[in-house]
Design a protein around this motif. Structure first.
Motif, mmCIF file in Angstrom:
data_model
loop_
_atom_site.group_PDB
_atom_site.id
_atom_site.type_symbol
_atom_site.label_atom_id
_atom_site.label_comp_id
_atom_site.label_asym_id
_atom_site.label_seq_id
_atom_site.Cartn_x
_atom_site.Cartn_y
_atom_site.Cartn_z
ATOM 1 N N GLN A 99 71.043 50.599 44.441
ATOM 2 C CA GLN A 99 71.438 51.952 44.073
ATOM 3 C C GLN A 99 72.366 52.585 45.105
ATOM 4 O O GLN A 99 73.025 53.575 44.826
ATOM 5 C CB GLN A 99 70.168 52.794 43.934
ATOM 6 C CG GLN A 99 70.402 54.210 43.492
ATOM 7 C CD GLN A 99 69.096 54.968 43.407
ATOM 8 O OE1 GLN A 99 68.031 54.379 43.313
ATOM 9 N NE2 GLN A 99 69.182 56.279 43.443
ATOM 10 N N VAL A 121 77.487 60.858 41.312
ATOM 11 C CA VAL A 121 77.238 60.084 42.508
ATOM 12 C C VAL A 121 76.890 61.077 43.611
ATOM 13 O O VAL A 121 77.306 62.239 43.554
ATOM 14 C CB VAL A 121 78.489 59.214 42.834
ATOM 15 C CG1 VAL A 121 79.652 60.065 43.271
ATOM 16 C CG2 VAL A 121 78.206 58.138 43.837
ATOM 17 N N ARG A 153 68.835 58.261 38.248
ATOM 18 C CA ARG A 153 69.696 57.069 38.255
ATOM 19 C C ARG A 153 71.102 57.396 38.756
ATOM 20 O O ARG A 153 72.107 56.984 38.183
ATOM 21 C CB ARG A 153 69.740 56.425 36.869
ATOM 22 C CG ARG A 153 68.357 56.014 36.384
ATOM 23 C CD ARG A 153 68.365 55.399 35.015
ATOM 24 N NE ARG A 153 69.051 54.111 34.989
ATOM 25 C CZ ARG A 153 69.369 53.464 33.873
ATOM 26 N NH1 ARG A 153 69.085 53.995 32.699
ATOM 27 N NH2 ARG A 153 69.971 52.295 33.920
ATOM 28 N N ILE A 154 71.157 58.174 39.817
ATOM 29 C CA ILE A 154 72.426 58.539 40.433
ATOM 30 C C ILE A 154 72.668 57.660 41.656
ATOM 31 O O ILE A 154 71.831 57.616 42.554
ATOM 32 C CB ILE A 154 72.425 60.028 40.857
ATOM 33 C CG1 ILE A 154 72.327 60.924 39.622
ATOM 34 C CG2 ILE A 154 73.667 60.370 41.676
ATOM 35 C CD1 ILE A 154 72.173 62.388 39.949
ATOM 36 N N PRO A 155 73.782 56.946 41.709
ATOM 37 C CA PRO A 155 74.062 56.140 42.899
ATOM 38 C C PRO A 155 74.281 57.033 44.122
ATOM 39 O O PRO A 155 74.730 58.172 43.997
ATOM 40 C CB PRO A 155 75.375 55.419 42.558
ATOM 41 C CG PRO A 155 75.565 55.566 41.089
ATOM 42 C CD PRO A 155 74.843 56.820 40.698
#
Lengths: 477, 477
Positions: free
Chosen positions: B311, B251, B282-284
């Motif tokens: 996201q 994250v 695809r990292i929040p």
């Protein structure tokens, strides 16, 4: 989720529903793996026929956005979602599934969810009915409050100094001698358990509890890797504790006064035995005493009152007596321990609401709290009596119970082990919400925690009638 | 700890002190391993000569109750404590030392402690001065509130429905489109981080952050076993993220608007770059936006406003703007994620204070919040200007800084790496409390986070003068 299709538009209702669901998935609001509400629920929400919903869902399944799982429901698929948004969204479902904290059990999630509905009879709720909350008096007290500007800033780590002093005065009447530096204000008893879990125990530590325990319905210890060990309080207790403790840290969790869910009150001797057994193994005791103000008759002092060596962490709260919405409780223990837990509380949420603390201080100091308690106890006793009469009339051939000594609960035991998830769901379909015994002891299918504190008299009557009918039906199967 | 020996008694002062300390140890209040206050502090507290304290401590050392550790201080011994209370008390010190949650760094504990004192000039405090809090207006608003009785019961898991709707309206002005079911009310931004840590990440997950980060001064992720990775936002960001992420969850934590502690404001392009780099892996993103209301001039919308695929987890709060004592913030994200975190919040503290939520709702809906913000920004701008003038007059040869764009802070950079623990302690001895740069970046000995929000004008003047003197002294050494 209050969206409804617009009948004035040219687009058909079905098409509007398809677009709405697609948009929810596209913007990542319904992530892959999300379970959709039932068709019936969706039809109600949209204000359309169920067949319209069904056709819309079929269309979405056809394009691969949704999928049915047999006997389980309709879900957002993993594939279609990828296709739709080109693998850009984080895979939230994986994040959720692999994370540290466990979700609530499904039954408890359902309880939390249905407790929000107006049309449900709540036979198990561990909360005062809105009519028993002194709402007007709290409103009135807000008009009497005035703050030092500093009071609205960040709190000191252990909480409002005046409130801590007032709590020391208050618990002295219970025989507890404490100084303000031995008190930490918490946002309710559950937070106290959370702080103890992460501030005093390591992973694999043992939390001793009675076999039927409130702690099985919440996860403060389990979620951080503690081992829950159920233990009977009998003549072998001291020996069992010393054997089981071995090298790990351990702690004993107890509710000696108006136990949740059983309603039991320990005798003075039982308290002494636990204290001595734990002392022999040097195991701290967490004494959860949040119901004691609701005793119909006085009882012996808490374990904390006999604690001469700082072995007992004592928890109190106004959630069961004044208002759960205030989120104010307290934890009393040795200064070093309290300072440690206050340090963690600072790291967790920077303290509890200053306004809530001022309100509780005002209620304690003005004597409003004690006079409210006197009237509250009378109301609860009337409700207990009313409920017992219904039980006496309808349930005495199929269940047993003890006369409540205070608090909210009757621990109703059915002769047969009927109370399983299916039974819970069946009642829920008839808009009756119970707290089944198995959330407090997974092995228990005999009990429900009946609360006479929340539902109205009419609801108690009606809910118990439906409960009775379901039990009789189950017995005939 | 306000005890003082009684000069009227027959027992000598020294003997009374010996008895008092023995009692503290006996009743488990000072556990084994407790460090005693300094002799100077004890002498002040007791109102006696330092020699009297010294003799009392010597006596206690002689009987083995206390021990000196060279260069460190006087401690309660493990032996004597056992002897005194016959091994009955739990070994609390071991409990504390082996537990899951880390204590705050010592510097931060000292900051928390000294922030409680009246006689200290607070040059670093990240909090509005009492005079900037709208105390009277909050008091007045309490008189206008009225509650539904249900409002004082347990909250719904995500918090007050009306407040969540009002927050959706409020953030829409920032360009954020959200529905109430995408909002969870939290007890301040720190709790939001805590919930994300245990509800979405597993042990060993990576939390990316900038090298200088507020997150280094608090422990929501570190305490549950996450790995903090500092990363520069440069042209290689996307590549670095994808390499470092590998198999673990990850994250990215960011404060793009009025960064704490540096005060920086990202450009629109910088926000877009981070969003796209994180999207590629695809990292929040956790966007901490608690200071944006305090911008002196409008800036580009937050990252959340460009988030089309769920996201970004967006955090807001009233702690920096209205009152930290209310303990109200909000977390906005995809419904599934929010429901998950709300479920954990229910398990943690059963929701935030209902009264605090009602107050914030009232302030948002009545427009009081926005008009308060307008006046607050002006006050802060005046204070920033005043502080800059002092810096301009005294510090321009030894330090550099940027003109603040809003918020509370000037990230003051000294030419020389002077700012270490010793420097911090030296200022503290002169009753000046700073937030040294090393609590935000352990490698940093150049900066302090100067806050113009808390101290009075006189205190700013005096505190900066003392700071200047200490810096000059350090430079001459």
């Amino acid at each position: 989720m209050n969206w409804q299709p617009n009948r004035q538009r040219d687009t058909s209702l079905q098409q509007q529903i398809v677009q709405w669901i697609t948009a929810l998935v596209e913007r990542g609001d319904w992530v892959a793996g999300t379970k959709l509400p039932t068709q019936r629920q969706l039809a109600m929400q949209f204000g359309v026929n169920r067949s319209t919903v069904q056709q819309a869902l079929e269309e979405l399944k056809a394009i691969g956005l949704l999928e049915s799982k047999v006997g389980s429901g309709v879900y957002v698929t993993h594939n279609s979602w990828h296709a739709l948004i080109q693998q850009t969204q984080p895979n939230w479902q994986t994040y959720i599934e692999t994370s540290i904290h466990k979700p609530n059990y499904h039954t408890i999630q359902l309880i939390n969810e249905y407790e929000q509905r107006e049309d449900v009879i709540r036979l198990g709720t561990g909360e005062l009915a809105p009519s028993l909350l002194p709402t007007e008096a709290i409103e009135a007290s807000l008009r009497e409050l005035s703050f030092q500007p500093k009071a609205l800033g960040y709190s000191s780590p252990q909480g409002n100094d005046h409130l801590r002093a007032a709590i020391c005065d208050y618990v002295r009447k219970r025989g507890i001698v404490a100084e303000p530096q031995q008190v930490c204000i918490v946002s309710g008893a559950l937070q106290a358990l959370q702080l103890i879990a992460v501030g005093l125990l390591e992973q694999g530590s043992i939390v001793f509890q009675e076999p039927t325990s409130y702690l099985n319905s919440v996860h403060p210890f389990q979620s951080v890797g503690m081992q829950m060990v159920s233990i009977h309080r009998d003549e072998q207790l001291a020996q069992t504790l010393s054997q089981r403790k071995r090298k790990k840290q351990a702690v004993f969790y107890a509710i000696p006064t108006l136990h949740n869910p059983t309603g039991q009150v320990w005798t003075s001797l039982e308290k002494k035995q636990l204290y001595e057994a734990c002392q022999a193994s040097r195991i701290p005791i967490i004494e959860d005493d949040v119901y004691h103000e609701l005793l119909f008759e006085a009882t012996s002092p808490p374990i904390k009152a006999m604690d001469s060596s700082g072995q007992v962490l004592y928890i109190g709260s106004v959630s069961k007596t004044l208002s759960p919405g205030l989120r104010i409780g307290w934890l009393i223990g040795p200064t070093t321990v309290i300072e440690r837990l206050a340090d963690i509380k600072m790291q967790t949420d920077y303290g509890s609401s200053a306004i809530s603390q001022e309100i509780v201080l005002h209620w304690l100091q003005s004597g409003k709290y004690e006079s409210h308690l006197a009237s509250l106890r009378q109301h609860l006793q009337d409700r207990a009596h009313f409920t017992e009469q219904i039980l006496q009339g309808k349930f005495k051939d199929i269940a047993t119970w003890s006369k409540p000594k205070g608090g909210f609960y009757i621990w109703l035991k059915f002769h047969e082990p009927l109370i399983d998830k299916e039974f819970f769901m069946k009642l829920l379909q008839q808009q009756v919400l119970i707290n089944p015994g198995y959330i407090y002891d997974p092995q228990d299918h005999h009990h429900i925690r009946l609360s006479y504190a929340y539902a109205t008299y009419d609801e108690l009557q009606e809910g118990l009638q439906i409960l009775h009918k379901c039990v009789v039906e189950a017995l005939l199967q």
